[in-house]
Motif scaffolding. Structure first.
Motif, PDB file in Angstrom:
ATOM      1  N   TYR A 235       0.835  -1.204   0.000  1.00 17.63           N
ATOM      2  CA  TYR A 235       0.000   0.000   0.000  1.00 17.63           C
ATOM      3  C   TYR A 235       0.872   1.258   0.000  1.00 17.63           C
ATOM      4  CZ  TYR A 235      -2.560   3.557   2.851  1.00 17.63           C
ATOM      5  OH  TYR A 235      -3.087   4.700   3.400  1.00 17.63           O
ATOM      6  N   GLN A 236       1.899   1.286   0.823  1.00 16.71           N
ATOM      7  CA  GLN A 236       2.804   2.427   0.846  1.00 16.71           C
ATOM      8  C   GLN A 236       3.498   2.588  -0.511  1.00 16.71           C
ATOM      9  OE1 GLN A 236       5.344   1.372   4.126  1.00 16.71           O
ATOM     10  NE2 GLN A 236       3.893   2.082   5.682  1.00 16.71           N
ATOM     11  N   TRP A 237       3.880   1.491  -1.108  1.00 15.10           N
ATOM     12  CA  TRP A 237       4.512   1.536  -2.430  1.00 15.10           C
ATOM     13  C   TRP A 237       3.565   2.152  -3.458  1.00 15.10           C
ATOM     14  CZ3 TRP A 237       9.076   0.340  -4.985  1.00 15.10           C
ATOM     15  CH2 TRP A 237       8.986   0.187  -6.361  1.00 15.10           C
ATOM     16  N   ALA A 464       0.803  -7.916 -12.816  1.00 12.21           N
ATOM     17  CA  ALA A 464       0.472  -8.222 -14.207  1.00 12.21           C
ATOM     18  C   ALA A 464       1.471  -7.598 -15.174  1.00 12.21           C
ATOM     19  CB  ALA A 464      -0.933  -7.738 -14.528  1.00 12.21           C
ATOM     20  N   GLY A 465       2.059  -6.482 -14.774  1.00 12.82           N
ATOM     21  CA  GLY A 465       3.003  -5.788 -15.632  1.00 12.82           C
ATOM     22  C   GLY A 465       4.391  -5.744 -15.021  1.00 12.82           C
ATOM     23  N   GLY A 469       1.190  -2.281  -9.011  1.00 13.49           N
ATOM     24  CA  GLY A 469       0.386  -1.081  -8.863  1.00 13.49           C
ATOM     25  C   GLY A 469      -0.974  -1.385  -8.277  1.00 13.49           C
ATOM     26  N   MET A 470      -1.830  -0.384  -8.290  1.00 16.17           N
ATOM     27  CA  MET A 470      -3.148  -0.499  -7.692  1.00 16.17           C
ATOM     28  C   MET A 470      -3.951  -1.627  -8.316  1.00 16.17           C
ATOM     29  SD  MET A 470      -5.056   0.788  -5.353  1.00 16.17           S
ATOM     30  CE  MET A 470      -6.758   0.945  -4.838  1.00 16.17           C
ATOM     31  N   ALA A 471      -3.871  -1.788  -9.632  1.00 13.17           N
ATOM     32  CA  ALA A 471      -4.623  -2.849 -10.291  1.00 13.17           C
ATOM     33  C   ALA A 471      -4.236  -4.215  -9.755  1.00 13.17           C
ATOM     34  CB  ALA A 471      -4.406  -2.785 -11.805  1.00 13.17           C
TER      35      ALA A 471
END
Length: 487
Positions: A235-237, A464-465, A469-471
């Motif tokens: 979350y911090q990342w 996924a990438g 990230g958030m996704a």
């Protein structure tokens, strides 16, 4: 990355960082399993946490308060005022009010605000700004989710598996008492469907991390702590490497990471929340709320309030497909956030009583009025004064579109700056500097954050990438091929 390698990666799961987090407290019997060790709100030992409320402070203490006639603020913020977006809607082409980023990001920002701030003083003041106290620890530690942990807040957790959060009966809502009140770490996260959906996504992500840790052979007594630390650090990342670049620009984020904060750099253990952040810059998201939202593909478009107000059970036909508000792999682009232009959607100019409570005057139902008055009662400087201090050319009167005799309220200034210096998609130099320095500075001042303990740490959860990230965080709690069903 495979799930089986999770506990052996560098970061929250490795023996070095993790040993610094976990105390030797004995386990406690709870339900049918061994309860996790209880570190309550912090990843440091509970005994080391400060007692009492945290403080607010000034980012620019040398600047004089603006001091604006409250009636002028009210006129600006009510129906038909300069902050009301309704009057200009008929002049906009289709899609002209859309920003570049997805509609869910301002709601993620709201959860960040709930994680680090809780000012419970009255809207019209009556409290010396220097005496204000923050009911939240000034840390991005997911206190809003974990509260006091499985021992201090056992009602949040599954009695049969206290390492996991308890969800509603069918997984589509949070647990609620017999009167429909949400049993969650921060009641503000039940104020509307989007905040609640993101809160639930965090609960599901934690529960999935617990599964991954168990699959990898983590000792049961350590599972809760490792899951909490893993989720918190990811979350911090996301805040630093996904959220902030979209909001303030990658260049400013990299500059603050490399050089530190020029105006906000509290030492470790001495963090506070600047009023310029809490009562102006980080209220930017109010200007990004869309006029209407679709909850599912092809569904009707409805306003946030009153249609999606919370504080009660979520009906099956009012559940959110997260792919409608975040860009998720394998799904069409999500709805976009509203452009930042100093104007708020009609649903925010007339908030329902469930959100505001009983008010003395109808004007206080306007979120714009509340934001403007809040900045006045906490004695914030003008936007022009902050711009000059930062060495930035202030906005012109034409850009502000409103005459402010003695200077522009900082909150309104930051929204108009985003319109003209950030093309309506991101914050400008004043708002961006405040937000970037505070969110990065808070992490560096937290002895348990990854920026403090391991600045070079990298995410260890599946992505996924090329970059987590958030996704990817949202995907942790979703079944394969679905954007809205819990695992």
């Amino acid at each position: 990355m495979t799930a089986g390698r999770l506990p052996n990666q560098a970061g929250p799961g490795d023996t070095g960082a993790y040993a610094r987090q976990v105390s030797g407290a004995p386990a406690h019997a709870h339900g049918s399993r061994v309860a996790a060790r209880d570190h309550c709100l912090s990843m440091a030992r509970a005994v080391d946490r400060p007692t009492g409320a945290a403080r607010y402070g000034r980012m620019f203490p040398g600047l004089a308060p603006l001091g604006t006639d409250p009636q002028l603020l009210v006129r600006a913020g009510v129906d038909g005022g300069v902050c009301d977006a309704t009057a200009v809607l008929d002049r906009l082409d289709p899609g002209r009010d859309d920003a570049a980023e997805a509609a869910g990001w301002p709601f993620f920002g709201q959860l960040i605000a709930h994680d680090i701030t809780a000012d419970r003083s009255p809207i019209m003041g009556g409290v010396d700004p220097e005496a204000l106290r923050n009911a939240r620890a000034p840390k991005l530690n997911l206190e809003m989710v974990y509260s006091d942990g499985p021992i201090g807040s056992p009602y949040l957790f599954d009695v049969h598996d206290p390492a996991k959060f308890l969800l509603g009966p069918d997984g589509g809502d949070v647990p609620r008492n017999q009167q429909g009140v949400a049993l969650i770490g921060d009641p503000r996260n039940d104020s509307h469907l989007f905040a609640l959906s993101l809160h639930m996504a965090l609960l599901r992500a934690h529960n999935r991390i617990v599964d991954l840790l168990r699959e990898a052979g983590t000792a049961e007594v350590d599972v809760f702590d490792k899951a909490r630390i893993t989720l918190t650090w990811h979350y911090q990342w996301i805040v630093v490497h996904d959220f902030l670049p979209r909001l303030v620009g990658t260049e400013l984020v990299e500059q603050v990471l490399a050089e530190g904060g020029r105006w906000f750099a509290p030492p470790v253990g001495q963090a506070y929340i600047p009023l310029e952040f809490a009562d102006a810059a980080f209220r930017y998201g109010h200007g990004q709320i869309r006029h209407t939202y679709r909850l599912v593909d092809g569904g009707p478009a409805v306003p946030l309030f009153p249609d999606l107000v919370g504080f009660g059970p979520v009906p099956a036909d009012r559940r959110l497909d997260l792919a409608q508000v975040f860009d998720l792999p394998g799904h069409p682009p999500a709805q976009r956030a509203k452009r930042l232009d100093g104007r708020l959607a009609a649903s925010l100019i007339g908030l329902p009583e469930q959100v505001t409570g009983a008010v003395d005057t109808a004007a206080y139902r306007s979120l714009a009025v509340r934001d403007l008055l809040r900045g006045d009662t906490t004695a914030l400087p003008s936007g022009e004064a902050v711009a000059r201090l930062l060495g930035v050319d202030p906005l012109t009167s034409d850009e502000l579109e409103q005459s402010w005799p003695d200077g522009t309220p900082l909150w309104f200034y930051i929204l108009k700056e985003a319109e003209h210096r950030g093309d309506g998609d991101r914050l400008g130099p004043v708002g961006g500097r405040i937000v970037a320095e505070v969110l990065i500075g808070l992490q560096r001042a937290d002895a348990a954050s990854h920026l403090s303990l391991e600045p070079d740490w990298q995410p260890i959860l599946p992505a996924a990438g090329a970059k987590f990230g958030m996704a990817d965080l949202l995907a942790l709690g979703l079944t394969p091929g679905s954007a809205d069903r819990p695992a």
